[in-house]
Design an enzyme around this catalytic site. Structure first.
Site, PDB file in Angstrom:
ATOM      1  CG  ASP A   1     -20.282 -91.752 -59.652  1.00 15.83           C
ATOM      2  OD1 ASP A   1     -20.300 -90.928 -58.727  1.00 15.83           O
ATOM      3  OD2 ASP A   1     -21.111 -92.680 -59.772  1.00 15.83           O
TER       4      ASP A   1
ATOM      5  CD  GLU B   1     -22.472 -93.911 -54.263  1.00 15.34           C
ATOM      6  OE1 GLU B   1     -22.562 -94.611 -53.228  1.00 15.34           O
ATOM      7  OE2 GLU B   1     -22.678 -94.358 -55.407  1.00 15.34           O
TER       8      GLU B   1
ATOM      9  CD  GLU C   1     -29.500 -94.573 -56.393  1.00 14.51           C
ATOM     10  OE1 GLU C   1     -28.438 -93.943 -56.500  1.00 14.51           O
ATOM     11  OE2 GLU C   1     -29.658 -95.739 -56.819  1.00 14.51           O
TER      12      GLU C   1
ATOM     13  CG  ASP D   1     -20.253 -95.929 -58.695  1.00 13.70           C
ATOM     14  OD1 ASP D   1     -21.432 -95.711 -59.032  1.00 13.70           O
ATOM     15  OD2 ASP D   1     -19.906 -96.082 -57.510  1.00 13.70           O
ATOM     16  CB  SER D   2     -24.276 -97.463 -62.509  1.00  9.16           C
ATOM     17  OG  SER D   2     -24.143 -96.354 -63.374  1.00  9.16           O
TER      18      SER D   2
ATOM     19  CE  LYS E   1     -23.326 -89.677 -58.805  1.00  6.80           C
ATOM     20  NZ  LYS E   1     -23.152 -90.624 -57.680  1.00  6.80           N
TER      21      LYS E   1
HETATM   22  O1  KIV Z   1     -23.500 -94.505 -60.743  1.00 11.17           O
HETATM   23  C1  KIV Z   1     -24.587 -94.044 -61.124  1.00 11.17           C
HETATM   24  O2  KIV Z   1     -25.108 -94.368 -62.197  1.00 11.17           O
HETATM   25  C2  KIV Z   1     -25.266 -93.096 -60.238  1.00 11.17           C
HETATM   26  C3  KIV Z   1     -26.626 -92.641 -60.643  1.00 11.17           C
HETATM   27  C4  KIV Z   1     -27.609 -93.681 -60.376  1.00 11.17           C
HETATM   28  C5  KIV Z   1     -26.992 -91.359 -60.015  1.00 11.17           C
HETATM   29  O3  KIV Z   1     -24.734 -92.734 -59.246  1.00 11.17           O
END
Ligand code: KIV
Length: 295
Positions: free
Chosen positions: A98, A130, A198, A59-60, A128
């Site tokens: 994510d 969080e 992280e 989600d980055s 994934k």
């Molecule tokens: O969203 C993302 O890029 C992440 C990584 C930094 C692990 O969660």
């Protein structure tokens, strides 16, 4: 639910697709696990050609490709579009989708529905989420119960960085580090196949590693983890500024892109582009006939 993803990427007969048992075996053998983020077809092809083990459609994307200042605004629909493009470029790495902020926290049902969309509509292999608090662990357990493997994520969790006091390293007191340990163990007990650490002090990671049985992938968590992940745009310098302390930059593509577009603009303005080599030809007799027709 709509269309099936167009999943096929060019095959590489020399490499086997990454699976969860192979990942666990890598940890057992102490072989470093390589993970990178990707958000489109070209970044996926770069990850594929480098032979990385895990690719995360993070989600980055909110900040790296969509221009937001935080990860919270990115929508599930945005993530599905990006993940489909990545899927088309990948063959061998495990593809992790994510779950964006607001797409899994409300209920187990919401979490399972979102995870299923990532699998069915984007072709992700796993998802994934969080956080290692009670609610995140419950959602992870529910998704795993529905047959979808989950990667956990503790330490600095950008979706809830406001609640964590800002975008900064976590676990810098004994109590805070113990909480991270508790969260990681809870995610492991819930059945997560791997966990991202992280922005945690390297010495804290070292303390925690002997207690974690599943692969741990670090980002700003020091060298003791089973693998490392970096954001594609950070490691290739497709951004303004250097980024967080833990980033190692392997290229400076933003500068190259800026220079390339500026050179093109200059060529157009000065008439250097297009040259004869960029133009199509027509048979002179056809051209003569055209002249006549236009007269
Ligand atoms: O969203 C993302 O890029 C992440 C990584 C930094 C692990 O969660």
């Amino acid at each position: 639910m709509s269309s099936q993803p167009d999943i096929k990427a060019p095959s590489d007969p020399g490499r086997l697709p990454m699976t969860l048992p192979i990942l666990a075996e890598k940890k057992r053998l102490g072989e470093p696990i390589v993970m990178v983020t990707a958000y489109d077809y070209p970044s996926a092809r770069a990850a594929e050609s480098a032979g990385v083990d895990l690719v995360l459609v993070g989600d980055s994307a909110a900040t790296t490709v969509l221009g937001y200042s935080a990860t919270t605004p990115v929508l599930l629909e945005d993530m599905l579009v990006l993940a489909r493009a990545v899927r088309r470029g990948l063959k061998t790495p495990l593809l992790i989708g994510d779950l964006p902020f607001g797409s899994y926290e409300v209920s187990d049902e919401q979490a399972i529905t979102t995870a299923m969309r990532m699998i069915k509509e984007a072709g992700c292999d796993v998802v994934k989420l969080e956080g290692g608090g009670e609610a995140s662990v419950r959602r992870a357990r529910a998704i795993i119960g529905a047959g979808i493997p989950v990667m956990g994520h503790v330490g600095l969790t950008p979706q809830t960085s406001t609640a964590l006091g800002g975008w900064k390293a976590q676990g810098r007191t004994a109590a805070a580090a113990a909480k991270i340990a508790e969260e990681a163990l809870a995610l492991q007990d819930a059945g997560c196949f791997a966990i991202v650490f992280e922005a945690i002090p390297a010495a804290v990671t070292e303390e925690l590693m002997p207690r974690i049985e599943v692969p741990v992938i670090g980002i700003g968590a020091g060298p003791a983890t089973d693998g490392q992940v970096l954001v594609f745009h950070d490691l290739l310098g497709i951004r303004d500024g250097l980024g967080p302390r833990f980033v190692k930059r392997y290229a400076n593509l933003q500068q190259e892109m800026n220079e390339g577009v500026a050179a093109y603009a200059e060529d157009v303005r000065t008439g250097r582009y297009p040259g004869p080599e960029h133009t199509y030809k027509i048979d002179p007799s056809e051209l003569a006939e055209l002249h006549a027709l236009l007269r």
